[in-house]
Design an enzyme around this catalytic site. Structure first.
Site, PDB file in Angstrom:
ATOM      1  N   GLY A 124      28.853  65.554 -18.583  1.00 39.47           N
ATOM      2  CA  GLY A 124      28.426  64.933 -16.819  1.00 39.47           C
ATOM      3  C   GLY A 124      28.671  63.425 -17.099  1.00 39.47           C
ATOM      4  N   LEU A 125      29.244  62.165 -17.413  1.00 42.50           N
ATOM      5  CA  LEU A 125      29.422  61.203 -17.677  1.00 42.50           C
ATOM      6  C   LEU A 125      29.118  60.515 -16.432  1.00 42.50           C
ATOM      7  CD1 LEU A 125      30.235  58.765 -18.979  1.00 42.50           C
ATOM      8  CD2 LEU A 125      32.463  59.317 -18.559  1.00 42.50           C
ATOM      9  N   GLY A 337      57.819  70.025   9.448  1.00 45.00           N
ATOM     10  CA  GLY A 337      56.137  70.457  10.960  1.00 45.00           C
ATOM     11  C   GLY A 337      56.134  71.368  10.569  1.00 45.00           C
ATOM     12  N   GLU A 360      39.659  61.598 -14.272  1.00 44.18           N
ATOM     13  CA  GLU A 360      39.834  61.720 -15.478  1.00 44.18           C
ATOM     14  C   GLU A 360      40.693  60.033 -16.360  1.00 44.18           C
ATOM     15  OE1 GLU A 360      39.491  63.130 -18.177  1.00 44.18           O
ATOM     16  OE2 GLU A 360      39.330  65.335 -17.889  1.00 44.18           O
ATOM     17  N   THR A 362      40.685  56.531 -12.982  1.00 43.79           N
ATOM     18  CA  THR A 362      41.890  56.407 -12.075  1.00 43.79           C
ATOM     19  C   THR A 362      42.928  55.486 -12.338  1.00 43.79           C
ATOM     20  OG1 THR A 362      40.795  54.257 -11.663  1.00 43.79           O
ATOM     21  CG2 THR A 362      40.096  56.041 -10.071  1.00 43.79           C
TER      22      THR A 362
END
Length: 379
Positions: A124-125, A337, A360, A362
């Protein structure tokens, strides 16, 4: 330097490649369509020893090198990037912060199950208002005697809400600077919000997190007080090599699919592979794959041999991820397609590729790191 792998590395590559053929390729489209976290296959990765391969045997690991992790991530990405990032993040962002900065009690408590793949950890950064400005941490921590009270929010956290998630490590700012904490799943006030609807990586687990009066004791403090931001940045250097390996695997998969399609798709009286417009695209893909391979495993080699690798990790991450996006785009063009139809594997590869230039750190952050290594002013 050339890329040479030993017998153990090649044996590992075969084990993972066989797993991809048997368990991943037949299921990846379904996981993607249902946004289904492939729990059974994740647990199988644990049984194969992949989550613990780089950690010491004393904590339940395999005692292997970082190159081994890159090989495993590369091979998994040939089948499904979501499963590859689950492994990459589980090792590099889940277990590694505890191994690198935890005390012995924390390591003994958390690492055995993380290494066995029985549990996963989140990192959790990133915060909703932070993005690349990871130092602008708004999550707050207040000391209350020997205990800590945390309030704030985190965003885009991988492996944070799976059925086997056991913890998330988070950064929080206090009077002594930014510190890091281990927050066990189920801690009162710690809420895993509903999963994001994402462009790609549909089978990967990603959530926002909220912390409201989350109270933890001194046993949750990870590393030194005030050193949390520096600790987490060091973890990202490792992760950049792993993400570059994932990008390499995705690019290889795009090349594989493009070669097969070009050989079998007939137009104007024969296979489209005979036209330079197609064959030159495939040639450029091969160049991108081989250049990425050299950069990825050079950075991994430097890390394994205890040499500085921050610059090389940034170079590998920048080149390989941007190459993967370009290769995926060209693969989709070759399919025409058919490539725009979700049942086509290249459609999934194309969607999965873009995040590689963002997570990680940009591409812009990687260029900043490289520019600083050249001695250029960056502010």
């Amino acid at each position: 330097m050339s890329v040479e792998f030993g017998e153990e590395h090649e044996a590992l590559r075969k084990v993972v490649a066989d797993f991809v053929d048997a368990e991943v390729l037949p299921n990846a489209l379904g996981w993607d369509e249902r946004s289904e976290f492939p729990l059974a296959q994740v647990l199988q990765l644990g049984e194969l020893g992949l989550f613990g391969m780089i950690f010491p045997e004393s904590y339940g690991g395999g005692g292997g090198d970082f190159t081994s992790l890159c090989i495993a991530v590369e091979e998994l990405a040939k089948g499904d990037s979501s499963l590859a990032i689950t492994l990459s993040a589980g090792v590099g962002l889940g277990a590694n912060p505890i191994y690198e900065f935890g005390n012995e009690e924390q390591k003994q408590r958390w690492l055995p199950d993380l290494c066995a793949g029985k549990t996963l950890g989140g990192f959790g950064l990133t915060e909703p208002d932070g993005g690349s400005d990871a130092g602008a941490t708004r999550t707050r921590v207040e000391r209350q005697g020997e205990r800590f009270l945390l309030n704030g929010a985190k965003a885009y956290i991988t492996n944070s809400g799976t059925p086997i998630t056991s913890l998330v490590t988070v950064t929080a700012r206090g009077e002594d600077g930014v510190s890091a904490f281990i927050i066990p799943t189920g801690t009162p006030g710690f809420t895993v919000e509903p999963a994001y609807r994402k462009l790609g990586w549909h089978a990967s687990d990603t959530h926002p997190l909220s912390l409201v009066d989350v109270e933890v004791g001194p046993e949750s403090l990870l590393g030194e007080v005030g050193r949390g931001f520096a600790q987490f940045l060091a973890i990202l250097d490792d992760g950049r090599i792993s993400i570059a390996a994932l990008a390499l695997g995705l690019a290889e998969a795009c090349l594989r699919e493009s070669l097969a399609y070009a050989a079998n798709r007939n137009a104007f009286g024969g296979p489209i592979s005979r036209y330079q417009a197609i064959s030159f695209k495939c040639a450029d893909m091969e160049v991108a794959v081989e250049a990425s391979r050299l950069l990825v495993y050079r950075a991994a080699w430097l890390k394994d041999h205890g040499r500085p690798f921050k610059r090389e990790a940034a170079i590998a991450k920048l080149y390989a991820t941007e190459a993967a996006v370009s290769v995926a785009r060209e693969a989709t063009q070759i399919f025409g397609g058919a490539g725009f139809i979700e049942e086509s594997p290249v459609a999934r590869y194309y969607r999965d590729a873009k995040i590689l230039e963002i997570g990680e750190g940009t591409s812009e952050v990687q260029r900043l790191v490289i520019a600083r290594s050249l001695g250029l002013p960056t502010s």
